[in-house]
Structure formats: C-alpha cells, structure tokens
Design an enzyme around this catalytic site. Structure first.
Site, PDB file in Angstrom:
ATOM      1  N   LYS A  67       0.801  -1.235   0.000  1.00 47.68           N
ATOM      2  CA  LYS A  67       0.000   0.000   0.000  1.00 47.68           C
ATOM      3  C   LYS A  67       0.834   1.287   0.000  1.00 47.68           C
ATOM      4  O   LYS A  67       0.440   2.307   0.550  1.00 47.68           O
ATOM      5  CB  LYS A  67      -0.997   0.027   1.185  1.00 47.68           C
ATOM      6  CG  LYS A  67      -1.857  -1.201   1.344  1.00 47.68           C
ATOM      7  CD  LYS A  67      -2.408  -1.746   0.046  1.00 47.68           C
ATOM      8  CE  LYS A  67      -3.442  -0.854  -0.622  1.00 47.68           C
ATOM      9  NZ  LYS A  67      -3.804  -1.438  -1.967  1.00 47.68           N
ATOM     10  N   SER A  68       1.993   1.197  -0.645  1.00 48.06           N
ATOM     11  CA  SER A  68       2.888   2.364  -0.699  1.00 48.06           C
ATOM     12  C   SER A  68       3.111   2.877  -2.114  1.00 48.06           C
ATOM     13  O   SER A  68       4.002   3.688  -2.330  1.00 48.06           O
ATOM     14  CB  SER A  68       4.247   1.995  -0.110  1.00 48.06           C
ATOM     15  OG  SER A  68       4.130   1.765   1.265  1.00 48.06           O
ATOM     16  N   THR A  71       1.456  -0.477  -7.273  1.00 49.81           N
ATOM     17  CA  THR A  71       0.773  -0.514  -8.570  1.00 49.81           C
ATOM     18  C   THR A  71       1.337   0.565  -9.491  1.00 49.81           C
ATOM     19  O   THR A  71       1.603   0.329 -10.667  1.00 49.81           O
ATOM     20  CB  THR A  71      -0.746  -0.288  -8.354  1.00 49.81           C
ATOM     21  OG1 THR A  71      -1.177  -1.094  -7.255  1.00 49.81           O
ATOM     22  CG2 THR A  71      -1.538  -0.622  -9.593  1.00 49.81           C
ATOM     23  N   HIS A 133       6.997  -7.982  -1.982  1.00 49.93           N
ATOM     24  CA  HIS A 133       6.927  -7.273  -0.699  1.00 49.93           C
ATOM     25  C   HIS A 133       7.934  -7.872   0.296  1.00 49.93           C
ATOM     26  O   HIS A 133       8.002  -7.453   1.446  1.00 49.93           O
ATOM     27  CB  HIS A 133       5.540  -7.417  -0.070  1.00 49.93           C
ATOM     28  CG  HIS A 133       4.431  -6.732  -0.812  1.00 49.93           C
ATOM     29  ND1 HIS A 133       4.538  -5.463  -1.331  1.00 49.93           N
ATOM     30  CD2 HIS A 133       3.163  -7.143  -1.092  1.00 49.93           C
ATOM     31  CE1 HIS A 133       3.382  -5.132  -1.907  1.00 49.93           C
ATOM     32  NE2 HIS A 133       2.542  -6.125  -1.769  1.00 49.93           N
ATOM     33  N   ARG A 156       6.294   4.844   1.676  1.00 52.15           N
ATOM     34  CA  ARG A 156       5.372   5.977   1.743  1.00 52.15           C
ATOM     35  C   ARG A 156       5.265   6.397   3.192  1.00 52.15           C
ATOM     36  O   ARG A 156       5.562   5.597   4.091  1.00 52.15           O
ATOM     37  CB  ARG A 156       4.016   5.463   1.223  1.00 52.15           C
ATOM     38  CG  ARG A 156       2.927   6.473   1.129  1.00 52.15           C
ATOM     39  CD  ARG A 156       1.646   5.774   0.681  1.00 52.15           C
ATOM     40  NE  ARG A 156       0.616   6.725   0.317  1.00 52.15           N
ATOM     41  CZ  ARG A 156      -0.630   6.423  -0.005  1.00 52.15           C
ATOM     42  NH1 ARG A 156      -1.008   5.145  -0.023  1.00 52.15           N
ATOM     43  NH2 ARG A 156      -1.502   7.350  -0.314  1.00 52.15           N
ATOM     44  N   SER A 164      -4.368   3.448   4.095  1.00 54.96           N
ATOM     45  CA  SER A 164      -4.565   2.703   2.852  1.00 54.96           C
ATOM     46  C   SER A 164      -4.676   1.195   3.137  1.00 54.96           C
ATOM     47  O   SER A 164      -5.536   0.513   2.579  1.00 54.96           O
ATOM     48  CB  SER A 164      -3.408   3.002   1.890  1.00 54.96           C
ATOM     49  OG  SER A 164      -3.682   2.493   0.619  1.00 54.96           O
ATOM     50  N   TYR A 222       6.850   7.572  -2.224  1.00 60.04           N
ATOM     51  CA  TYR A 222       5.585   7.929  -2.874  1.00 60.04           C
ATOM     52  C   TYR A 222       5.418   9.447  -2.945  1.00 60.04           C
ATOM     53  O   TYR A 222       5.041   9.993  -3.975  1.00 60.04           O
ATOM     54  CB  TYR A 222       4.438   7.290  -2.086  1.00 60.04           C
ATOM     55  CG  TYR A 222       3.057   7.466  -2.672  1.00 60.04           C
ATOM     56  CD1 TYR A 222       2.569   6.574  -3.626  1.00 60.04           C
ATOM     57  CD2 TYR A 222       2.227   8.506  -2.250  1.00 60.04           C
ATOM     58  CE1 TYR A 222       1.291   6.712  -4.152  1.00 60.04           C
ATOM     59  CE2 TYR A 222       0.947   8.657  -2.767  1.00 60.04           C
ATOM     60  CZ  TYR A 222       0.485   7.752  -3.715  1.00 60.04           C
ATOM     61  OH  TYR A 222      -0.792   7.905  -4.227  1.00 60.04           O
ATOM     62  N   ARG A 288      -7.819   3.966  -4.893  1.00 59.10           N
ATOM     63  CA  ARG A 288      -8.758   4.527  -3.928  1.00 59.10           C
ATOM     64  C   ARG A 288      -8.765   6.038  -4.066  1.00 59.10           C
ATOM     65  O   ARG A 288      -9.597   6.607  -4.757  1.00 59.10           O
ATOM     66  CB  ARG A 288      -8.368   4.081  -2.505  1.00 59.10           C
ATOM     67  CG  ARG A 288      -9.424   4.370  -1.451  1.00 59.10           C
ATOM     68  CD  ARG A 288      -8.941   3.953  -0.068  1.00 59.10           C
ATOM     69  NE  ARG A 288      -7.811   4.747   0.389  1.00 59.10           N
ATOM     70  CZ  ARG A 288      -7.899   5.801   1.203  1.00 59.10           C
ATOM     71  NH1 ARG A 288      -9.072   6.159   1.686  1.00 59.10           N
ATOM     72  NH2 ARG A 288      -6.819   6.475   1.555  1.00 59.10           N
ATOM     73  N   LYS A 289      -7.795   6.730  -3.462  1.00 59.53           N
ATOM     74  CA  LYS A 289      -7.738   8.188  -3.558  1.00 59.53           C
ATOM     75  C   LYS A 289      -6.465   8.659  -4.242  1.00 59.53           C
ATOM     76  O   LYS A 289      -6.459   9.655  -4.946  1.00 59.53           O
ATOM     77  CB  LYS A 289      -7.791   8.814  -2.166  1.00 59.53           C
ATOM     78  CG  LYS A 289      -9.157   8.828  -1.532  1.00 59.53           C
ATOM     79  CD  LYS A 289      -9.211   9.895  -0.449  1.00 59.53           C
ATOM     80  CE  LYS A 289     -10.646  10.207  -0.060  1.00 59.53           C
ATOM     81  NZ  LYS A 289     -10.697  11.151   1.072  1.00 59.53           N
TER      82      LYS A 289
END
Ligand code: A3P
Length: 322
Positions: A67-68, A71, A133, A156, A164, A222, A288-289
């Site tokens: 989640k950092s 993608t 990861h 991040r 996240s 990030y 997401r955001k």
C-alpha cells in the site's frame, strides 16, 4: 484455520505451527517468519522462492511496502523498460488491458504461489520484471549476492500507508472475519504487526542496501513521485540503464508515460474497473484516492503523536524522514 492451510506441504505446516502468531488483518493469523509477519501461503511461497530462484543480471525487482505505491511503480517501470517494444501512445499498450500486477508479477503470489508447480521462465523475456513485498534480508541469495540485478524500492509516509492498508484489508478480508476496527488496526500497525512488517525494518533493510550499493537499489518515496514524477521517472530510467534521450524527452515520451500511469487514467481503464487479481480481489480496490494526507481524515491527535514517536524512534537515526 483449515482454509488457510489447505495448500501447504506437510513440512510447511510443521514449520508454521512452530512460529509465533498474532491476529491477522485479512486472514485469521499472521506468523513471524524470518523476522517479519506474514500469512501461511506467503511463507510457503517465499520458502519455495528462496530455495529455487536464480536471478539474472538483467532482472528488475519492484520491491515495496504494501500500500505504498506498488501498482504505480510497477506501471511506470513496465512502461519505461518496455518502451521500445510497446510504444507509449499505442492503442494496444499492455497497460490498457492488463493490471500492473499481471505485467510485473509478484514473486510471492503469482510466480511461486504454487509449490507443486514451479514457474517456467521460458516465456519471460528479458529484462524480467518481478514485484515483491519480501524484506531485503529474505530475498533469495542469488538476488542479494551473486548477481547485478536491480531493485527499485518504494515506501510511503506510514500515516497514509496505515490508512490505505486498513481500508484495503477490510475490503478484501476473508468473509468470515469481522471488520477490523481502526483503533485495533492502529495498535497492531504501531507494534509492527502487519503483513511484511514491522514497516520500519522493511524500510531500513532496503535503505541500508541503497546506501551501500546505490547501483543495485534505488530507494524512492511515494511523496517524491507525487511531488515531481518527471524528475523521479528520469532517475528511475537512468538507474535501470535505459535513460531517456533528449530526443525522447522532446517528443514527450516522459510526459506520455506519466500520463499513461497516472492515477486518474489508470483508474478508468476497463481492466482496472472490472478485472480481478487472481481469485483474491477486484482491481478497482487498488485505486482509492491516490493522495497525500488522507490520514488527517481518520487519525486522532493522540494517534498521530504515537505513530510519530514510533517513526522518530525507529527511523530517525538513519535519516529517513516523512
Ligand atoms: P490510497 O489508498 O491512499 O488511495 P499499492 O499499489 O502499493 O497497493 O498502493 C495503493 C495506494 O496507491 C492507494 O493509495 C492507491 O490509491 C494509490 N495508487 C494506485 N495507483 C496509483 C497511481 N497510478 N498513482 C498514484 N497513486 C496510486
């Protein structure tokens, strides 16, 4: 749970039962394996990877804290490295029909996810791109020692990574598990109990390596990408031995890669609206955001204070700041 252990070899089950365990975020338990927390299926896959994987000098690994920005960095890396074969403005660019996690497969899910069926690398063309990861110390020896392959790493600020992760895990958790509350998740996060955590060890492992061997590991954040993706992308291309030429720059190749991989664009690709990542989750949950600072909408002042202390304590000595 039986479901978690269904596909494990007997050796693995024996090993896993001997490990310390804690409550998980999206599965019943996380186990402490080689100093980090992870799920049974991941332990099996990482062991298989450690026992079998042979790195090539041309390999590129996109290594990340979950989640950092995994993608995003996979998309940028894929587009940049393959820009001679896949023209960025092509209507058939692979990023338009595949999610970045399919183009840059995870070592510990896609590549080594099935211990009874080892990967056949003959249909990978070079440079091979992989995602992971796994913390630096647990990468296979051939990556760490004997080859010149490249690792690009992204992390991040932990406040945003936490939010996240919390939102994502609640979306993709096993149906049988109750929703994980914010306060409980926060406590777990600050204690390092999250997949591939503690996050500080994860960051420090790659940070140290990037300092000692800057040609091997590129350490990105990030926030820096959000701030000046043009600058960071040039750095990335140079690091991967495929710097942008002046001609490419003036033709707008850099800007076109940035646009193709932008949150706004990628979120709208059909594959990312309706596709799925294996049996695991819907691609749309990956977008997401895509902003800095959403944590301010969730965390209380005392939570901010607590996590700030953890960051200060664990990361300040090495100069890592968020
Ligand atoms: P938020 O949950 O804060 O929105 P990962 O890819 O490692 O799973 O990280 C997911 C985070 O990256 C999510 O953050 C997601 O919205 C954001 N993200 C996904 N694609 C992005 C892109 N192309 N550009 C910027 N951020 C992106």
């Amino acid at each position: 749970s039986n479901e978690e252990q269904d596909n494990l070899s007997q050796d693995m089950k024996d090993l896993i039962f001997s490990l310390p365990r804690e409550k998980g975020w999206r599965t019943p338990y996380l186990y402490l394996f080689q100093g980090f927390w992870c799920q049974p299926a991941e332990i099996q896959a990482i062991s298989t990877f450690q026992n079998h994987f042979q790195a090539k000098d041309s390999d590129v690994f996109v290594a990340t804290v979950p989640k950092s920005g995994t993608t995003w960095l996979k998309a940028l890396t894929f587009a940049t490295v393959n820009r001679q074969h896949h023209f960025i403005s092509s209507k058939n660019h692979p990023l338009l029909s595949f999610n970045p996690h399919d183009l840059v497969p995870f070592i510990e899910y896609t590549v080594y996810g099935n211990h009874e069926n080892l990967p056949n690398f003959s249909n990978f063309h070079e440079p091979r791109l992989f995602g992971t990861h796994v913390p630096f110390d647990s990468l296979s020896n051939s990556i760490k020692d004997s080859s010149n392959c490249k690792i690009v790493y992204i992390c991040r600020n932990p406040f945003d990574t936490f939010i996240s992760s919390w939102v994502f895990c609640n979306k993709i958790k096993q149906d049988s598990l109750p929703t994980l509350g914010l306060d409980e998740a926060f406590e777990m996060f600050c204690n390092g109990k999250i997949g591939y955590g503690p996050f500080w060890n994860h960051m420090l492992g790659y940070w140290k390596e990037s300092q000692e061997r800057p040609k091997r590991v590129l350490f990105l954040k990030y926030e820096d990408l959000k701030d000046d993706v043009n600058f960071e992308l040039k750095k990335l291309a140079k690091f991967l031995n495929c710097p942008f030429t002046l001609e490419e720059e003036s033709e707008g190749v850099i800007e076109n890669i940035i646009k193709l991989c932008s949150f706004e664009k990628m979120k709208e690709f059909e594959i990312n609206k309706i596709g799925k990542f294996g049996r695991n989750f819907e691609n749309k949950y990956l977008f997401r955001k895509g902003e800095i600072g959403d944590w301010t909408n969730y965390l209380s002042p005392s939570m901010v204070e607590n996590l700030s202390k953890v960051i200060e304590e664990k990361l300040s000595e090495c100069g890592l700041k968020f």
